[in-house]
Structure formats: structure tokens, C-alpha cells
Design an enzyme around this catalytic site. Structure first.
Site, mmCIF file in Angstrom:
data_model
loop_
_atom_site.group_PDB
_atom_site.id
_atom_site.type_symbol
_atom_site.label_atom_id
_atom_site.label_comp_id
_atom_site.label_asym_id
_atom_site.label_seq_id
_atom_site.Cartn_x
_atom_site.Cartn_y
_atom_site.Cartn_z
ATOM 1 N N LYS A 185 0.863 -1.183 0.000
ATOM 2 C CA LYS A 185 0.000 0.000 0.000
ATOM 3 C C LYS A 185 0.900 1.233 0.000
ATOM 4 O O LYS A 185 1.450 1.616 1.021
ATOM 5 C CB LYS A 185 -0.915 0.009 1.225
ATOM 6 C CG LYS A 185 -2.240 0.775 1.041
ATOM 7 C CD LYS A 185 -2.102 2.257 0.813
ATOM 8 C CE LYS A 185 -1.902 3.014 2.105
ATOM 9 N NZ LYS A 185 -1.888 4.511 1.868
ATOM 10 N N GLU A 260 8.957 1.476 11.502
ATOM 11 C CA GLU A 260 10.032 2.469 11.397
ATOM 12 C C GLU A 260 9.354 3.822 11.399
ATOM 13 O O GLU A 260 8.680 4.199 10.441
ATOM 14 C CB GLU A 260 10.848 2.244 10.120
ATOM 15 C CG GLU A 260 12.195 2.961 10.148
ATOM 16 C CD GLU A 260 12.138 4.339 9.513
ATOM 17 O OE1 GLU A 260 12.001 5.315 10.295
ATOM 18 O OE2 GLU A 260 12.233 4.450 8.291
ATOM 19 N N CYS A 293 13.528 10.991 7.566
ATOM 20 C CA CYS A 293 13.275 10.604 8.957
ATOM 21 C C CYS A 293 14.545 10.611 9.793
ATOM 22 O O CYS A 293 14.517 10.871 10.994
ATOM 23 C CB CYS A 293 12.613 9.226 9.006
ATOM 24 S SG CYS A 293 13.561 7.914 8.222
ATOM 25 N N GLU A 391 8.672 15.994 15.745
ATOM 26 C CA GLU A 391 9.200 15.888 14.388
ATOM 27 C C GLU A 391 8.464 16.855 13.454
ATOM 28 O O GLU A 391 7.250 16.790 13.301
ATOM 29 C CB GLU A 391 9.050 14.459 13.870
ATOM 30 C CG GLU A 391 9.679 14.259 12.500
ATOM 31 C CD GLU A 391 9.586 12.828 12.011
ATOM 32 O OE1 GLU A 391 10.582 12.321 11.465
ATOM 33 O OE2 GLU A 391 8.516 12.209 12.181
#
Length: 494
Positions: A185, A260, A293, A391
Site C-alpha cells: 500500500k 520504522e 526521517c 518531528e
């Protein structure tokens, strides 16, 4: 939902891309679609088939049906097909790079030179690793222990938008090598190269149903996929809130997950470091418009060199060229989507309102339109400020100072994340001491973003669950079995 035989194709950067799902070796459409736009100019690229529970179930059906034969396929044949997929990727590097840049706005030169070649390498690496995968037998009171890696079943792989094809194949390649079947996906903001991957895999001879691609929104098709009890493994790269939903769905069925997640990584600069190297590494954190990231977004600089570091940083950052990512001279392209620009700017404006100071940047680059955000460096930030602890995932760095090694470590470990850390120092003993105390899945010393697929990759704390890479990938995507055989009891014939 219905299957159609006429072609439904969008032309993106001169490349024909099928906008339908890929299920059981066939193109399948949905009654609904969603619009995929380019971050370069916010212009629509294609109308994409929008899957839901029905398409998710159909894809899992296909993967389940294809699993026994693929699991029984020899390691050598699986490896051969994965190498053939890599060959197909390499033949289409230019096309894949052009489509990926149009779809997610990352630099075309980076796609051509590094990112898309890495896609091919993902398949080659795991194909080759499969052929060497093993563990020495060992003895227990004369009994032999033999360790093996058995395919687990259907894998649901949910991938992000910032490096769509590379991060998808980081999951797809080991899952297929292990003998599993896959439902992929892709992120709805950058789905196009996943569709091209389906074509490449089919051309390489991957049997129908072994790789399926279902497009759509996470809360629709993604949620249906991860809650399906027939799924044996779930791997997800993305945000912490989404991961919580996925983990909850997986827990209901006791399905192993690999997550992750986000990062708020520190980049520590000690006074004994090569300051030019430190500045180069720090400015490099603006790569991909900060949508990485692993990026070391928290610059932690020893007080005695902070002023000189900042001056050099500002001078080097000023030389960066922000423009169309298709231009070879561009260093920083756009942010992925208008919604994301608003999110990034929200963080910055709240920080400024709370007393932070923008040394550079501080808002969108309006000369280029609404999707380009200026490289930003904020100082005068508190250790518990939102801009320091959450973040942002954009070209926004903060700078804090420290006086002692202990203070540096405390600042570095001062968030709920633990994905990566970068340390710049000229003292090997200090490097050993500090790296031993940093909470992170990956630590770089005097370098950044050096990745070897043999190494474990993943995050600590809320940056993730589990490790992938090398044998760690096979440990996750397989049922690891130990067979213990007695030295006696055999029937002797003849």
C-alpha cells in the site's frame, strides 16, 4: 469495484503510468478515485484508483492463493527473479526518476544518481543474501540443532511518501526473497512508482498474486489491510500516531509488526571537531527539503565554537539553491503537499511566537509558490519546546549549545525519539564514550547517511519497533525454526 480491460493510463513526465491497482497479475479499478498532484507546481498528475476494504480483501485473497507455490519455489529461482526485477529497474532508471521527481518533488539528480539505483540494489542484495542465509548446526548432548527460515505468509507493507520506491523495495525485496507474498500500500501522496514496480515485476516473471499493489487512503484500504487476520506480517514506515492504530489492529490478531517511525535526531558538534566537516554535515540535513526521517534536525554545538559554527553554517546555507527539482543545479526542492507545508509552517510560527529566533528562513519561499519552504535555522529555543521535541519533517533545524559532554548527551537523549544520531568530534575516546550513551538505532561519527544493507536498521523508543537489514530482515519476514534431531532411532534398510 470492477475489473476493466481498457487501458487507464496517465502520462507523467512523458511516462505511461497505469493508475489502477495491481491484484493477482491484473489491473483492477475502483469506483472511486483520488487526485495525485505534483509538489513542483501543485498541478494534478493523475486520478488514482481509490481502494477500500473490498480491494484489500481481494489483494489478500490473491496473495494467499499464490503463497504455497511461491513459498515452495527454490531459493535459487526466487533469487533469479529478484535479480530480473533489478535488471528491469536499471533499464528504467530515467523513467522511474522522472516520475518519482514529478510525484514527490525530490531532486531529479538524486533519483538518477543514487535513489533509484539503490532500488535495484535492494533486490540484488536480498536475492544474494537469501542464497547465503544459514546458521551453523550445533550439538546438544549428541542431538543436532538445525536452524531454518520458513516463509511466514502474506505481508502487508505500508510505505511513506518521502522516498517512495526505495523505501517500498526495502520491504518488498526481503519479503519476496523470504518466500512470502506481498500486498503493498503506497502513500497516497506519491503512489505512481509503485504501479511501475508492478509492471517491472510482472515482466521479470514474478508469478501473479505474489506482489499486489493497492492504492488509497490509510484509513480506508490501509486499515482494512492491517486488520485482516489472514495477514502474517505487517511492516510500516510513517508516523507514530498511525503506528499506534496499526499496532492495535495487529495485536488483535497477534501479527508481528515492524515499525520504522519518526525521528528528532541530534547532530552533536564538539569543539575538537573539524568545523568545516561539521558545517557540511549540518547543512546537508536540508536534503530532500528536510523530509528525511533520519535527519539530524537538532544541532547541538559546544558553546566555545557555537558562534563560529553559526557564521559558517549561515554562509554555506546561503549558497543552497532552492528551485525546480528537475533542474540539475537545484539543491532544495518543494515540500510534498500543501497540507504538509501548512504543518511545517505551523511549527515554525508557534516557535517564533514563543521566543525562538530565525537565523535564516522562517517561512515559505513565496517567490517559488506555496509549496517551497525556505531552509530555516532557529535558535533561542528551550529544551522542552515543541520545535525541539516534535518531528517537523521539513527544512527546519534548531541550534542549542552545551558546555560539557554530559550536557550534550542529556540534550541528545532528551526526546521521546531514538532513530539516529550524528556525532562530530576529533577525539576517538570521546566518540566511544558518547556513542555508548546515545539512544539511537543508528549513530554516525564524522559522517552521515552511510547505509549498508547488511546492518540492522530501526529505531529506539518511539522511533520504532524491530530491526530490518541483512539477516534481521529474514528474522522478521520468516518463521525461524529450530529442528532438533536425535542421533538414534533411524530405521536401517537393506
Amino acid at each position: 469495484m470492477s475489473e476493466r480491460h481498457e487501458t487507464e493510463v496517465a502520462t507523467v513526465a512523458g511516462v505511461a503510468v497505469d493508475t489502477r491497482h495491481w491484484i493477482d497479475g491484473k489491473r483492477v479499478t475502483s469506483l472511486a478515485t483520488f487526485t495525485d498532484t505534483s509538489p513542483i507546481d501543485d498541478v494534478p498528475l493523475a486520478e488514482i484508483a481509490r481502494g477500500g476494504a473490498a480491494e484489500a480483501a481481494l489483494a489478500v485473497d490473491a496473495a494467499r492463493a499464490a503463497f504455497p507455490a511461491w513459498a515452495a519455489t527454490s531459493r535459487e529461482e526466487r533469487a533469479r527473479i529478484l535479480h530480473a526485477i533489478a535488471d528491469g529497474v536499471e533499464k528504467r532508471i530515467e523513467e522511474l526518476s522522472a516520475v518519482e521527481t514529478a510525484d514527490n518533488g525530490a531532486l531529479l539528480r538524486s533519483h538518477r544518481r543514487g535513489v533509484i539505483p539503490r532500488v535495484a540494489h535492494n533486490f540484488r542484495f536480498f536475492a544474494d543474501w537469501l542464497l547465503t542465509l544459514g546458521h551453523d548446526d550445533f550439538e546438544t548432548r549428541g542431538h543436532t540443532n538445525h536452524v531454518s527460515w520458513d516463509p511466514a505468509g502474506v505481508c502487508a507493507l505500508i510505505t511513506p511518501w518521502n522516498a517512495p520506491l526505495m523505501l517500498a523495495t526495502w520491504k518488498v525485496a526481503p519479503a519476496l526473497a523470504a518466500g512470502n507474498t506481498v500486498v503493498l500500500k503506497p502513500a497516497e501522496w506519491s503512489p505512481l512508482t509503485a504501479s511501475l514496480l508492478a509492471d517491472i515485476a510482472a515482466e521479470a516473471g514474478l508469478p501473479a498474486g505474489v506482489l499486489n499493489v493497492v492504492q488509497g487512503y490509510g484509513e480506508e484500504v490501509g486499515a482494512a489491510l492491517v486488520s485482516d487476520p489472514r495477514v502474517a506480517r505487517i511492516s510500516f514506515t510513517g508516523s507514530v500516531p498511525t503506528a499506534r492504530h496499526i499496532a492495535g489492529a495487529a495485536a488483535a490478531n497477534l501479527v508481528p509488526v515492524s515499525l520504522e517511525l519518526g525521528g528528532k535526531s541530534p547532530l552533536l558538534v564538539f569543539a575538537d571537531s573539524d568545523l568545516e566537516l561539521a558545517v557540511e554535515l549540518a547543512v546537508g540535513q536540508y536534503d530532500n527539503a528536510g523530509q528525511v526521517c533520519l535527519a539530524g534536525t537538532r544541532l547541538l554545538v559546544e558553546s566555545s565554537v557555537a558562534e563560529e559554527f553559526t557564521q559558517r553554517f549561515v554562509a554555506k546555507a546561503a549558497a543552497l539553491r532552492q528551485s525546480d527539482p528537475r533542474d540539475e543545479t537545484t539543491d532544495i526542492g518543494p515540500t510534498i503537499h500543501a497540507e504538509h507545508v501548512a504543518r511545517v509552517d505551523g511549527f515554525v510560527q508557534r516557535a517564533l511566537a514563543s521566543g525562538a529566533r530565525a537565523v535564516i528562513g522562517g517561512g515559505p519561499n513565496t517567490e517559488l509558490g506555496g509549496l517551497y519552504y525556505r531552509p530555516t535555522l532557529l535558535t533561542d529555543v528551550a529544551s522542552d519546546a515543541e520545535i525541539v521535541t516534535e518531528e517537523v519533517f521539513g527544512p527546519v533545524l534548531t541550534l542549542q549549545t552545551f558546555d560539557t559532554e554530559e550536557e550534550a548527551v542529556a540534550l541528545a537523549n532528551g526526546t521521546r525519539f531514538g532513530l539516529a544520531a550524528t556525532l562530530v568530534t576529533g577525539d576517538q575516546e570521546r566518540a566511544r564514550r558518547v556513542t555508548g550513551q546515545l539512544v539511537a538505532g543508528t549513530v554516525w561519527v564524522n559522517c552521515f547517511f552511510v547505509r549498508d544493507l547488511r546492518a540492522p536498521f530501526g529505531g529506539s523508543r518511539q522511533s520504532g519497533v524491530g530491526r530490518e537489514g541483512g539477516t534481521w530482515s529474514f528474522d522478521f519476514y520468516c518463521d525461524v525454526k529450530n529442528t532438533v534431531t536425535a542421533p538414534r532411532g533411524w530405521q536401517h534398510h537393506g
